[in-house]
Design an enzyme around this catalytic site. Structure first.
Site, PDB file in Angstrom:
ATOM      1  N   ASP A 146       2.606  25.140  21.864  1.00 13.23           N
ATOM      2  CA  ASP A 146       3.755  24.267  22.026  1.00 13.23           C
ATOM      3  C   ASP A 146       3.256  22.975  22.680  1.00 13.23           C
ATOM      4  O   ASP A 146       2.080  22.852  23.050  1.00 13.23           O
ATOM      5  CB  ASP A 146       4.871  24.945  22.839  1.00 13.23           C
ATOM      6  CG  ASP A 146       6.235  24.314  22.541  1.00 13.23           C
ATOM      7  OD1 ASP A 146       6.276  23.192  22.005  1.00 13.23           O
ATOM      8  OD2 ASP A 146       7.267  24.940  22.857  1.00 13.23           O
TER       9      ASP A 146
HETATM   10  C1  BGC Z   1       9.516  22.455  22.019  1.00 13.46           C
HETATM   11  C2  BGC Z   1       9.232  22.914  20.604  1.00 13.46           C
HETATM   12  C3  BGC Z   1       9.076  21.731  19.697  1.00 13.46           C
HETATM   13  C4  BGC Z   1       7.998  20.830  20.245  1.00 13.46           C
HETATM   14  C5  BGC Z   1       7.720  19.611  19.389  1.00 13.46           C
HETATM   15  C6  BGC Z   1       8.550  21.396  22.490  1.00 13.46           C
HETATM   16  O1  BGC Z   1       8.958  20.825  23.677  1.00 13.46           O
HETATM   17  O2  BGC Z   1       9.472  23.568  22.887  1.00 13.46           O
HETATM   18  O3  BGC Z   1      10.252  23.765  20.171  1.00 13.46           O
HETATM   19  O4  BGC Z   1       8.789  22.165  18.407  1.00 13.46           O
HETATM   20  O5  BGC Z   1       8.392  20.380  21.527  1.00 13.46           O
HETATM   21  O6  BGC Z   1       8.734  18.687  19.437  1.00 13.46           O
END
Ligand code: BGC
Length: 761
Positions: free
Chosen positions: A303
């Site tokens: 993530d």
């Molecule tokens: C979130 C994800 C997301 C990623 C990219 C993160 O903060 O937890 O779900 O896909 O950001 O935007």
């Protein structure tokens, strides 16, 4: 009541209730067979420098983002457009995410085509519930109990997103969410494992389509966040989880397995730690289970800065250590920290990370790019000159269908709904009434113009004489408006019926938006009180991204419609239901507790050694709070229609599910009302005694049936032995012979038709 006249709870208590259930999809393969890397990929790997390899494992947010996309994440190291283009040209960037700018994608891809090895770039985005057309938030859409609908909206979103060059969506979010305080429950399918599995599968199929990943309109799916992110303690986002392996296998894994079985070729490691080991460095999770047991051959991405956060977790000493831990645990690609690019080459040179580990991850990434058809035509989704695929009339019509099917009718005293579209003076009051921006919900980064989507517009278009609608905000979401209550009361007095559009705003849920309380803000409750005091009948249209405790709201209303955040056709879809063009057919995918203090509350909880025999009586020394029973105000699966469904006969044959056989369940549901009904008929099962205590009930199947006024429908379910699997003492799926209760019912916690059956030894 059951047919024998006792309630479901009483029966369970009387039978000494211990329970079972959870369907454990065993991770059978569809689209997961390891792909043999084509020779050209091995060839490429052989030619790549260490820096180029690290580049293939490095993903960054697009330097040129559109509008809100930049606001979705905390700001970390940002890169200039020129630097990003240069990185692409140097072969040191695998791709970027969250740009909807097709021209930027084109520039980057052209730069990549000028790199030494011409490895195409990959473009990702958080396409969570629509792209330029916004569909209902996933939690709302799950209330439709129609996986087919979720598949169609995902398909439409993929069509729109792929048209600007997007190859990969960071969706679906398949985290089971049982604590309504957690803001991210809005992104998933709610609290139930079966519904979660079916929605995960449908969304993956929708995003990826059925023509193969190289189809220009396919985007590869990414079931996330692996794993148990929704189990965050206290419902606090990013917080610690401490979940047993059994609960992981029984509750949190199955929707992921369903997504992989449907062919999803990527997944995202979650931010949280699980019992002391952050998911991003959890070898057991990412390697032993995901790769080893489930044979997953796709790409694991961290993530957003998840690898770097290993330092804050107190698991890694520094960035170098974090890189080593994440890659060795099985995270193939690093999102946004840049750590892999910075440290992997050196870690390989020092021998701390074997070259074979890097090559394995690079191979997976290149295979994915090959599957997406990018080696054949790097521009296959980048067609700036092609006719627009955005917000086509049929896509907006689908948004309207999805909106009306996501609405849940909680109560409807005196059949106040549907409203009459002529001759009725209506006051529309509340902060949501004209807030089209809020109807989009969280995670809408790329949407087009939804200015026509608010409830006031929707109602006006549906009414024969729009001048009979008075619209007053009355208050803000959390702050009072000067003179607001007075204006609202005057509008109510001058009307025959009041529709109150109240609840949460889009900013109340989503990432980093956990709440300590799950109630409607006080200013809006004050507004409701004042309006209800006029004596005019009140219909609440609730805006919400989570289950809410509505104990103070219910007595003041004739009807409550749960409207979540319905997206581009919110107003029109809601008006369809309010005025009865179509009836409500949604059901709650999350339990609405009585009071906030009950959370986490979910319907398939365990029974305990002291179950409460008569919940309303609050018998001493039984499992309840001092003032309220521990049951839902509106249970999972609840939702009314404009008809009058009545559960009739139940037939389960000889009541024996033989080892190799099935149990056929047939139930008749009548519609005693004078309007059509769409009923979601639900099958629940409970194991009376097992070697692991089992929940009070578990959903095993459901069927949505349309029943004409005065008509009947026969609903058939087939129960199989594998439907009775649970994770045994040895942590392996098992089925034990015994006696089971079965209900065909309109919701959890409500008695429908009951029978018992046996699984003979
Ligand atoms: C979130 C994800 C997301 C990623 C990219 C993160 O903060 O937890 O779900 O896909 O950001 O935007």
């Amino acid at each position: 009541m059951t047919r024998s006249g006792i309630t479901r709870r009483q029966l369970l208590v009387a039978t000494g209730a211990a329970t079972l259930l959870s369907q454990v999809p065993m991770g059978f393969a569809l689209g997961r067979t390891p792909i043999k890397a084509p020779a050209f990929i091995e060839d490429l790997i052989g030619k790549m420098t260490l820096e180029e390899k690290a580049g293939q494992l490095t993903l960054f947010a697009a330097a040129m983002q559109n509008g809100a996309a930049a606001a979705a994440n905390p700001v970390t190291a940002t890169s200039a457009v020129t630097a990003q283009i240069a990185a692409a040209k140097a072969g040191q960037l695998t791709g970027v995410f969250n740009s909807s700018n097709v021209l930027y994608h084109e520039r980057l891809q052209k730069a990549a085509m000028r790199s030494r090895l011409k490895i195409p770039m990959l473009f990702a985005a958080d396409v969570i519930h629509g792209f330029t057309t916004v569909f209902p938030v996933p939690l709302g859409e799950s209330a439709s109990f129609e996986p087919d609908l979720a598949q169609r909206t995902a398909r439409a979103a993929a069509m729109e997103a792929s048209a600007v060059g997007i190859d990969w969506t960071f969706a679906p979010m398949v985290d089971i969410a049982r604590d309504a305080r957690w803001g991210r429950g809005v992104e998933g399918a709610g609290e139930d494992v079966l519904l979660g599995r079916r929605m995960a599968q449908a969304r993956v199929r929708g995003f990826q389509g059925d023509k193969g990943l190289d189809d220009p309109e396919a985007v590869v799916a990414c079931p996330k966040h692996f794993c148990a992110y929704g189990a965050a303690e206290g419902g606090l986002d990013y917080n610690t989880t401490d979940v047993s392996e059994r609960v992981l296998r029984q509750t949190y894994f199955p929707p992921f397995q369903a997504g992989f079985d449907a062919g999803a070729m990527t997944t995202m490691a979650s931010f949280n730690e699980i019992s002391g080991i952050p998911a991003t460095a959890n070898k057991w999770l990412l390697d032993d289970v995901l790769r080893g047991e489930w044979d997953f051959s796709g790409v694991v991405v961290s993530d957003y800065t998840g690898d770097e956060e290993l330092i804050a977790h107190g698991f890694a000493r520094d960035g170098r250590d974090a890189t080593r831990l994440a890659i060795l645990a099985g995270v193939d690609m690093s999102m946004q920290s840049g750590l892999y690019l910075k440290h992997l080459p050196d870690l390989v040179k020092s021998g701390e990370v074997p070259m074979a580990v890097i090559d394995r991850s690079v191979r997976r990434v290149l295979q994915l790019k090959a599957q997406l058809g990018l080696f054949d035509d790097p521009f296959r989704r980048i067609k700036p000159q092609a006719p627009s695929r955005q917000r086509l009339p049929e896509t907006l019509e689908l948004a309207r269908e999805a909106a009306r099917k996501s609405v849940v009718l909680l109560k409807n005293d005196d059949d106040i709904l549907p409203l009459r579209s002529s001759g009725q003076r209506i006051a529309l009051i509340g902060p949501v009434a004209q807030d089209w921006d809020s109807t989009k919900g969280p995670w809408t980064l790329f949407n087009g113009d939804d200015s026509g989507s608010d409830l006031a517009q929707g109602m006006k278009s549906a009414m024969a004489d729009a001048s009979l609608l008075r619209v007053v905000a009355g208050s803000g979401y959390a702050t009072a408006l000067a003179g607001g209550i007075q204006a609202a009361v005057e509008a109510a007095r001058a009307s025959d019926v009041v529709v109150m559009a109240i609840g949460e705003s889009r900013d109340d849920s989503g990432e980093a938006h956990s709440h300590t309380s799950i109630t409607i803000p006080k200013v809006q409750l004050d507004l409701l009180d004042a309006v209800a005091a006029t004596g005019k009948p009140v219909v609440v249209v609730l805006s919400n991204g989570r289950a809410l405790a509505l104990d103070t709201v219910v007595p003041k209303t004739k009807a409550i419609l749960v409207a979540w955040f319905l997206g581009s056709s919110s107003g029109a879809g809601l008006a369809d239901v309010l005025f009865g063009k179509t009836g409500p057919s949604g059901r709650l995918p999350v339990s609405f507790p009585r009071e906030p203090g009950q959370v986490p509350y979910y319907y398939d909880h365990k029974i305990t050694g002291r179950p409460d025999p008569k919940p309303e009586a609050l018998t001493a020394f039984k499992t309840h709070y001092t003032t309220i029973p521990n049951s839902a105000l509106f249970p999972f699966g609840h939702g009314l229609t404009y008809g009058r469904p009545e559960y009739g006969a139940l037939d389960i044959g000889d009541g024996k599910l033989q080892a190799a056989g099935t149990l056929e369940v047939r139930a008749t549901v009548h519609n005693r009302g004078d309007r059509a009904a769409e009923e979601v008929v639900q099958l629940y099962v409970h194991d009376r005694a097992a070697s692991i205590t089992r929940p009070i009930q578990e959903l095993k199947d459901f069927r949505k049936v349309a029943i004409a006024a005065g008509g009947s429908a026969e609903v058939r379910f087939t129960l199989r032995r594998e439907d009775l699997l649970f994770i045994g003492q040895d942590l392996k799926p098992t089925v034990e012979p015994g006696v089971f209760d079965l209900w065909v019912a309109p919701s959890a916690e409500v008695d429908g038709l009951h029978a018992t059956f046996e699984l003979p030894a």
